[in-house]
Scaffold this motif. Structure first.
Motif, short mmCIF file in Angstrom:
data_model
loop_
_atom_site.label_atom_id
_atom_site.label_comp_id
_atom_site.label_asym_id
_atom_site.label_seq_id
_atom_site.Cartn_x
_atom_site.Cartn_y
_atom_site.Cartn_z
N TRP A 100 9.43 -1.11 -3.47
CA TRP A 100 9.73 -0.03 -4.40
C TRP A 100 9.99 1.23 -3.58
O TRP A 100 9.09 1.78 -2.96
N SER A 101 11.24 1.68 -3.54
CA SER A 101 11.63 2.73 -2.60
C SER A 101 11.44 4.15 -3.12
O SER A 101 11.51 5.11 -2.35
N THR A 106 3.67 13.27 -7.12
CA THR A 106 2.28 13.04 -7.55
C THR A 106 2.07 11.55 -7.83
O THR A 106 2.88 10.92 -8.52
N ILE A 107 1.00 11.02 -7.28
CA ILE A 107 0.53 9.67 -7.61
C ILE A 107 -0.92 9.79 -8.05
O ILE A 107 -1.70 10.51 -7.42
N VAL A 108 -1.27 9.11 -9.13
CA VAL A 108 -2.63 9.17 -9.66
C VAL A 108 -3.18 7.76 -9.81
O VAL A 108 -2.43 6.78 -9.93
N ASP A 122 -8.64 -3.71 1.73
CA ASP A 122 -7.74 -3.63 0.57
C ASP A 122 -7.55 -2.18 0.14
O ASP A 122 -6.42 -1.76 -0.18
N PHE A 123 -8.63 -1.41 0.10
CA PHE A 123 -8.53 0.01 -0.25
C PHE A 123 -7.63 0.74 0.74
O PHE A 123 -6.77 1.54 0.36
N ARG A 124 -7.82 0.43 2.01
CA ARG A 124 -7.01 1.06 3.06
C ARG A 124 -5.53 0.76 2.87
O ARG A 124 -4.67 1.65 2.98
N ALA A 125 -5.22 -0.49 2.56
CA ALA A 125 -3.82 -0.87 2.34
C ALA A 125 -3.23 -0.12 1.16
O ALA A 125 -2.08 0.34 1.20
N ALA A 126 -4.02 0.03 0.09
CA ALA A 126 -3.52 0.71 -1.12
C ALA A 126 -3.22 2.17 -0.86
O ALA A 126 -2.16 2.68 -1.26
N ILE A 127 -4.13 2.89 -0.20
CA ILE A 127 -3.89 4.32 -0.02
C ILE A 127 -2.79 4.57 1.01
O ILE A 127 -2.13 5.62 0.96
N ARG A 128 -2.56 3.63 1.90
CA ARG A 128 -1.43 3.79 2.82
C ARG A 128 -0.11 3.54 2.12
O ARG A 128 0.90 4.17 2.45
N GLN A 129 -0.11 2.67 1.14
CA GLN A 129 1.07 2.52 0.29
C GLN A 129 1.32 3.82 -0.48
O GLN A 129 2.46 4.26 -0.64
N VAL A 130 0.24 4.43 -0.96
CA VAL A 130 0.37 5.71 -1.66
C VAL A 130 1.01 6.76 -0.74
O VAL A 130 1.95 7.46 -1.13
N ALA A 131 0.48 6.85 0.48
CA ALA A 131 1.03 7.83 1.42
C ALA A 131 2.51 7.58 1.68
O ALA A 131 3.31 8.53 1.76
N HIS A 133 4.63 6.41 -0.35
CA HIS A 133 5.44 6.65 -1.54
C HIS A 133 5.30 8.07 -2.08
O HIS A 133 5.80 8.36 -3.17
N LEU A 134 4.65 8.94 -1.33
CA LEU A 134 4.59 10.35 -1.70
C LEU A 134 5.62 11.15 -0.90
O LEU A 134 5.88 10.86 0.26
#
Length: 252
Positions: A100-101, A106-108, A122-131, A133-134
């Motif tokens: 998803w490009s 804002t991501i919540v 798993d948490f680490r992977a998720a927040i790095r995906q967030v970073a 995509h911001l």
């Protein structure tokens, strides 16, 4: 059990589970977001049945909802249609959605979504995906339950709702094997005309949290700065007995 019956059970569970949260909490989450941001493109990570997305869309945000569950996303579409708003739905794992490009200011992520990730990896992977995509300077707003909530609030927790014949359920919580984890045993009793009785739909939900310093360090390692933490939907300073931490972090 046939695949059709299994799918029906998952769909029924999703609908019943969607009813567990108080509508006032979604209003408070929406107000927390509105106080920190301006209406713009926004991604609701682990947004489930879309109740928060609908409220934010009504406030002028252009909301995308990412969730792993197709049943929850179907409910999100229903809620959006009923409210007369548009939300975009994305079925994906929050730990890996690099295909998803789109990038967001804002991501919540609320309602324990990040606590359902089983390990710190798993948490680490998720927040790095967030970073990833911001947009630069974009904000990540989220909440998690605290170790106090897990070890004190959920210790020997039991709730039985039999006041409403259409929504009978039992909720029992047990401390998990890992530190600061909890297992929720959720049973819904659904009347079935074909047997003239109730059938039980059951799921075990595992939640995991960590000390505050761990969250702060993981956010810094993922490239976030200006990390602030509050309680009571951003209205209070945190205490030792705080049951839910609210984070605001900015992509450097």
């Amino acid at each position: 059990m046939t695949n059709d019956n299994l799918q029906e059970n998952y769909s029924t569970f999703a609908a019943k589970y969607d009813q567990l949260f108080d509508d006032e909490m979604y209003t408070a989450w929406a107000d927390f977001v509105a106080a920190q941001t301006h209406p713009s493109d926004l991604l609701d990570l682990g947004g489930g049945a879309g109740r928060l997305a609908v409220l934010l869309a009504q406030k002028g945000y252009q909301v995308d909802v990412l969730d792993l569950s197709t049943d929850m996303l179907s409910l999100a579409q229903q809620h959006a249609s009923t409210a007369g708003v548009e939300v975009n739905l994305l079925q994906a794992d929050m730990r890996e959605w690099s295909d998803w490009s789109k990038k967001y200011p804002t991501i919540v992520s609320f309602a324990d979504a990040l606590n359902y990730l089983p390990t710190l990896v798993d948490f680490r992977a998720a927040i790095r995906q967030v970073a990833d995509h911001l947009t630069p300077g974009g904000q990540f707003l989220f909440d998690v339950i605290t170790p106090h909530q897990v070890n004190v609030g959920y210790a020997d927790y039991y709730y039985n709702n039999d006041d409403d014949a259409d929504n009978i359920f039992m909720w029992t919580s047990y401390l998990g094997e890992a530190a600061n984890s909890v297992d929720h045993d959720l049973k819904f009793f659904v009347y079935d005309d074909t047997i003239d009785g109730f059938k039980v739909i059951r799921e075990i939900h595992h939640e995991q949290t960590y000390p505050l310093a761990t969250y702060q360090q993981e956010l810094r390692d993922a490239g976030f700065t200006d990390i602030s933490v509050s309680a009571d939907f951003g209205q209070s300073a945190i205490q030792e007995t705080t049951d839910r931490w609210f984070f605001k972090a900015v992509k450097a």
